[in-house]
Write a protein that holds these residues in place. Sequence first.
Motif, PDB file in Angstrom:
ATOM      1  N   LYS A 264     -21.521   8.684  10.766  1.00 16.02           N
ATOM      2  CA  LYS A 264     -20.645   9.092   9.641  1.00 16.02           C
ATOM      3  C   LYS A 264     -19.193   8.965  10.062  1.00 16.02           C
ATOM      4  O   LYS A 264     -18.347   8.511   9.287  1.00 16.02           O
ATOM      5  N   GLY A 265     -18.903   9.390  11.293  1.00 14.21           N
ATOM      6  CA  GLY A 265     -17.535   9.279  11.807  1.00 14.21           C
ATOM      7  C   GLY A 265     -17.085   7.828  11.838  1.00 14.21           C
ATOM      8  O   GLY A 265     -15.952   7.506  11.480  1.00 14.21           O
ATOM      9  N   LEU A 266     -17.983   6.930  12.262  1.00 10.73           N
ATOM     10  CA  LEU A 266     -17.654   5.497  12.341  1.00 10.73           C
ATOM     11  C   LEU A 266     -17.357   4.952  10.938  1.00 10.73           C
ATOM     12  O   LEU A 266     -16.398   4.201  10.742  1.00 10.73           O
ATOM     13  N   GLU A 267     -18.186   5.376   9.957  1.00 11.36           N
ATOM     14  CA  GLU A 267     -17.972   4.888   8.571  1.00 11.36           C
ATOM     15  C   GLU A 267     -16.607   5.326   8.058  1.00 11.36           C
ATOM     16  O   GLU A 267     -15.895   4.568   7.411  1.00 11.36           O
ATOM     17  N   ARG A 268     -16.234   6.588   8.375  1.00  8.99           N
ATOM     18  CA  ARG A 268     -14.919   7.100   7.931  1.00  8.99           C
ATOM     19  C   ARG A 268     -13.804   6.261   8.537  1.00  8.99           C
ATOM     20  O   ARG A 268     -12.857   5.877   7.877  1.00  8.99           O
ATOM     21  N   ARG A 269     -13.943   5.981   9.817  1.00  5.73           N
ATOM     22  CA  ARG A 269     -12.911   5.200  10.504  1.00  5.73           C
ATOM     23  C   ARG A 269     -12.833   3.794   9.930  1.00  5.73           C
ATOM     24  O   ARG A 269     -11.735   3.236   9.785  1.00  5.73           O
ATOM     25  N   GLN A 270     -14.001   3.210   9.617  1.00  3.52           N
ATOM     26  CA  GLN A 270     -13.997   1.857   9.047  1.00  3.52           C
ATOM     27  C   GLN A 270     -13.327   1.853   7.679  1.00  3.52           C
ATOM     28  O   GLN A 270     -12.599   0.908   7.332  1.00  3.52           O
ATOM     29  N   ASN A 271     -13.545   2.910   6.886  1.00  5.37           N
ATOM     30  CA  ASN A 271     -12.911   3.004   5.559  1.00  5.37           C
ATOM     31  C   ASN A 271     -11.395   3.089   5.678  1.00  5.37           C
ATOM     32  O   ASN A 271     -10.663   2.456   4.924  1.00  5.37           O
ATOM     33  N   VAL A 272     -10.940   3.874   6.650  1.00  2.59           N
ATOM     34  CA  VAL A 272      -9.491   3.986   6.844  1.00  2.59           C
ATOM     35  C   VAL A 272      -8.921   2.630   7.258  1.00  2.59           C
ATOM     36  O   VAL A 272      -7.883   2.199   6.759  1.00  2.59           O
ATOM     37  N   TYR A 273      -9.638   1.942   8.154  1.00  3.80           N
ATOM     38  CA  TYR A 273      -9.158   0.630   8.620  1.00  3.80           C
ATOM     39  C   TYR A 273      -9.041  -0.344   7.441  1.00  3.80           C
ATOM     40  O   TYR A 273      -8.043  -1.057   7.299  1.00  3.80           O
ATOM     41  N   LYS A 274     -10.081  -0.337   6.571  1.00  8.18           N
ATOM     42  CA  LYS A 274     -10.065  -1.237   5.392  1.00  8.18           C
ATOM     43  C   LYS A 274      -8.892  -0.864   4.486  1.00  8.18           C
ATOM     44  O   LYS A 274      -8.228  -1.723   3.898  1.00  8.18           O
ATOM     45  N   HIS A 275      -8.653   0.451   4.360  1.00 10.45           N
ATOM     46  CA  HIS A 275      -7.564   0.930   3.504  1.00 10.45           C
ATOM     47  C   HIS A 275      -6.218   0.404   4.006  1.00 10.45           C
ATOM     48  O   HIS A 275      -5.365  -0.038   3.246  1.00 10.45           O
ATOM     49  N   VAL A 276      -6.060   0.424   5.335  1.00  7.87           N
ATOM     50  CA  VAL A 276      -4.792  -0.069   5.919  1.00  7.87           C
ATOM     51  C   VAL A 276      -4.713  -1.578   5.769  1.00  7.87           C
ATOM     52  O   VAL A 276      -3.664  -2.140   5.457  1.00  7.87           O
ATOM     53  N   LEU A 277      -5.888  -2.255   5.962  1.00  7.96           N
ATOM     54  CA  LEU A 277      -5.911  -3.720   5.925  1.00  7.96           C
ATOM     55  C   LEU A 277      -5.594  -4.237   4.522  1.00  7.96           C
ATOM     56  O   LEU A 277      -4.919  -5.247   4.366  1.00  7.96           O
ATOM     57  N   ARG A 278      -6.116  -3.533   3.493  1.00  5.26           N
ATOM     58  CA  ARG A 278      -5.975  -4.035   2.125  1.00  5.26           C
ATOM     59  C   ARG A 278      -4.946  -3.267   1.289  1.00  5.26           C
ATOM     60  O   ARG A 278      -4.699  -3.634   0.149  1.00  5.26           O
ATOM     61  N   GLY A 279      -4.408  -2.205   1.842  1.00  7.65           N
ATOM     62  CA  GLY A 279      -3.497  -1.365   1.064  1.00  7.65           C
ATOM     63  C   GLY A 279      -2.041  -1.771   1.243  1.00  7.65           C
ATOM     64  O   GLY A 279      -1.722  -2.876   1.669  1.00  7.65           O
ATOM     65  N   SER A 280      -1.150  -0.828   0.913  1.00  2.00           N
ATOM     66  CA  SER A 280       0.279  -1.105   0.924  1.00  2.00           C
ATOM     67  C   SER A 280       0.785  -1.436   2.325  1.00  2.00           C
ATOM     68  O   SER A 280       0.362  -0.818   3.308  1.00  2.00           O
ATOM     69  N   ARG A 281       1.691  -2.392   2.400  1.00  2.00           N
ATOM     70  CA  ARG A 281       2.298  -2.766   3.675  1.00  2.00           C
ATOM     71  C   ARG A 281       3.723  -2.213   3.789  1.00  2.00           C
ATOM     72  O   ARG A 281       4.490  -2.618   4.645  1.00  2.00           O
ATOM     73  N   LEU A 282       4.049  -1.273   2.911  1.00  2.00           N
ATOM     74  CA  LEU A 282       5.358  -0.616   2.968  1.00  2.00           C
ATOM     75  C   LEU A 282       5.245   0.649   3.802  1.00  2.00           C
ATOM     76  O   LEU A 282       4.448   1.529   3.486  1.00  2.00           O
ATOM     77  N   TYR A 283       6.074   0.747   4.848  1.00  2.75           N
ATOM     78  CA  TYR A 283       6.028   1.913   5.733  1.00  2.75           C
ATOM     79  C   TYR A 283       7.429   2.497   5.869  1.00  2.75           C
ATOM     80  O   TYR A 283       8.405   1.758   6.052  1.00  2.75           O
ATOM     81  N   ALA A 284       7.511   3.836   5.796  1.00  2.00           N
ATOM     82  CA  ALA A 284       8.784   4.513   6.020  1.00  2.00           C
ATOM     83  C   ALA A 284       9.030   4.579   7.520  1.00  2.00           C
ATOM     84  O   ALA A 284       8.206   5.120   8.259  1.00  2.00           O
ATOM     85  N   VAL A 285      10.137   3.991   7.976  1.00  6.43           N
ATOM     86  CA  VAL A 285      10.401   3.922   9.423  1.00  6.43           C
ATOM     87  C   VAL A 285      11.606   4.747   9.857  1.00  6.43           C
ATOM     88  O   VAL A 285      11.793   4.986  11.044  1.00  6.43           O
ATOM     89  N   ASP A 286      12.444   5.148   8.909  1.00  5.53           N
ATOM     90  CA  ASP A 286      13.612   5.937   9.284  1.00  5.53           C
ATOM     91  C   ASP A 286      14.128   6.676   8.066  1.00  5.53           C
ATOM     92  O   ASP A 286      13.802   6.322   6.917  1.00  5.53           O
ATOM     93  N   VAL A 287      14.939   7.695   8.322  1.00  5.31           N
ATOM     94  CA  VAL A 287      15.548   8.456   7.226  1.00  5.31           C
ATOM     95  C   VAL A 287      16.924   8.926   7.684  1.00  5.31           C
ATOM     96  O   VAL A 287      17.137   9.201   8.870  1.00  5.31           O
ATOM     97  N   GLY A 288      17.875   8.978   6.767  1.00  4.57           N
ATOM     98  CA  GLY A 288      19.223   9.411   7.147  1.00  4.57           C
ATOM     99  C   GLY A 288      20.037   9.781   5.941  1.00  4.57           C
ATOM    100  O   GLY A 288      19.673   9.481   4.792  1.00  4.57           O
ATOM    101  N   LEU A 289      21.179  10.453   6.189  1.00  2.00           N
ATOM    102  CA  LEU A 289      22.060  10.861   5.104  1.00  2.00           C
ATOM    103  C   LEU A 289      23.108   9.790   4.803  1.00  2.00           C
ATOM    104  O   LEU A 289      23.619   9.715   3.689  1.00  2.00           O
ATOM    105  N   ASP A 290      23.400   8.964   5.808  1.00  8.04           N
ATOM    106  CA  ASP A 290      24.462   7.967   5.670  1.00  8.04           C
ATOM    107  C   ASP A 290      23.850   6.605   5.362  1.00  8.04           C
ATOM    108  O   ASP A 290      23.272   5.949   6.231  1.00  8.04           O
ATOM    109  N   ARG A 291      23.971   6.178   4.120  1.00  7.54           N
ATOM    110  CA  ARG A 291      23.358   4.918   3.709  1.00  7.54           C
ATOM    111  C   ARG A 291      23.976   3.725   4.432  1.00  7.54           C
ATOM    112  O   ARG A 291      23.266   2.807   4.861  1.00  7.54           O
TER     113      ARG A 291
END
Lengths: 359, 262
Positions: B145-172
């Motif tokens: 069951k643990g392996l299936e969960r991990r495989q689902n997450v991997y598929k989600h990352v592989l096929r899902g959004s490729r936008l990632y938040a990498v930084d945040v700041g007050l000064d644009r």
Amino acid sequence: MGSMSENSKDSAQQRVDQIQSFQRELQQLQAESVFELSDTQREQLGSYHQALLSQLKQRHDIDTSEQGRQLSLGMRVVSLLGALALAASVFFFFYQFWGYLHTWAQVLLLASFPVLGLVVTLLLASREAAGYFSKLAAFTCFACFVLNISMLGQIFNIAPSARALLLWGAFALLLAYACQLQLLLYAGLLCLMVFVVFELCHWRGFDWSSAFDRPEDLLLPSLAIFLLPLFWRQVATGFAAAYRVMGALGFLFTLWVMAHLGSASYLLWDRAVIEGIYELLGFAFAAAGIWLGIRQRWSDTVNVGSLFFLFFLFSKFVDWWWDWMPKYLFFFVLGLTAILALLVFKRVRRGLEVQEALQ
Amino acid sequence: MKKYWVLGLALILLGNLLVLLQVYGNRQDVSGKMRLTERELTMPYGYRRENSGITLQLQWRMSYLEQPDDDDDFYRRRAFPLSKVQQEEWGLASEPARQGYRSARARTAYVVLEYDGEAHRKALAIQQARVEEWRGLETTEQNQKGLERRQNVYKHVLRGSRLYAVDVGLDRAALEQRYSSARHLILPAVVRPRYTKDEGWRLNVEHLQVASVYVPRPYRDRLAGLEGRRRQEQSPRFVVDVQWGARGEPWVAGLELLTVSE
């Protein structure tokens, strides 16, 4: 015939009620042989009142009988429900078709809905004595303006802003005064109070979504709204009371929240101390509201003050007893407290009657 | 009654004018543009009988800025850690560390989103390693069951959004200097600092100020035949050219349907 004070529908209705009470009392006095009018006097009085009643009914479409009053109340309820239904219809109509329109057509349609609503509302208000249809139109017009601004925000993907509340609040107040509609006045005041709190948050450099992280920001706007009728005389019946109710509700509700959520305060003291202070302030201001309301004959303020005094009292009972007292005993004590409150109010009322009799 | 006419019309015109001026001001300066597929811009849920408009939702994730724990939940929004210098920049060093859900108030800041870059590759590598780790365990029902969960997450990352938040700041401006490539987007977001004894001050990105984009005609007509959200195993069905203006408010500049797998 009739004095200048019967120029509004509410004052005309008050005069009619006064005349009918007078007629009923006169009949009672005659039946008990306390007082008797001569035939001439009775005839003179009767024809005067009859002429006045028909004139007032013609000018203001008021109720001259108990059945008429009941029917008017029903009509007001129907008017409100009809307004809500029409407002929902406008929203869903737009959602159904907006996707098929080009942007310029969407903008034009959205702007024209409230303009059309305003035309219909003000035309009805100027021609209709009773005001049922104009009030229905006013609600719908307000809903159209809310739709106008919020849908423009969706179409152009605009970041949500509290400034829309300022526009909506101002528009609601305008319609409320044009049609003498208390419910829109409440809506307008609510929009403006929330706008002030959001803007205060924004000025301090925070996002408006965290405005109510510090509920104390609501205290001053609520107080200002409560005091406004003292400086700006309200002619329409019920408007001064609406300002007082909104102001008192906002102020006392904030005190009640702070009495339970000391960690949300601007004060950097111990949480228990902050909550204790706000509890005391809550009791004091609720009691002050009752006293002021009795003194100034503001029944609205007495009601809100009494309600919150009981809220604070019951909250205290919960804090003291809920955990260890059996529930049947807890609610029995609450009931006894309500009985004690009734006895106290009865005594206060007797004292006021004695005072009035002596004056 | 005349004054109500005048005031009422003035309010309606003023409201509409202010909104349109804001839109005009936003679109005068293009601060960012990106070509995003259905992986990053998802259709609304459900059948749209009562709503003929289509608004796409922008999907993004938090990047792995630190090595994750074994029980790390990929779907949970992680917070940005803050250095002492950053704490002072945010005015947090002197703020008392109040425990509880709301230790500090939310503010508007700028978040940097990276598209199909290092953050996405790192997330894929971490999830792939997790899958391999679980594959290597003894074959029991729980491990399966643990392996299936991990495989689902991997598929989600592989096929899902490729936008990632990498930084945040007050000064644009400072962020624009640091992240000037076409792969990066700098967007306004609502950020809330939070404090815990174990981790100190961290920044939670609660949400983007504008996380959706309305699809106007004629682009909407191209999407009209598509029903509901794409399933995870489906390829993306369209690609959208999105532009962001001076205020970080987006609009659709182009839309094409995709006929082959990406």
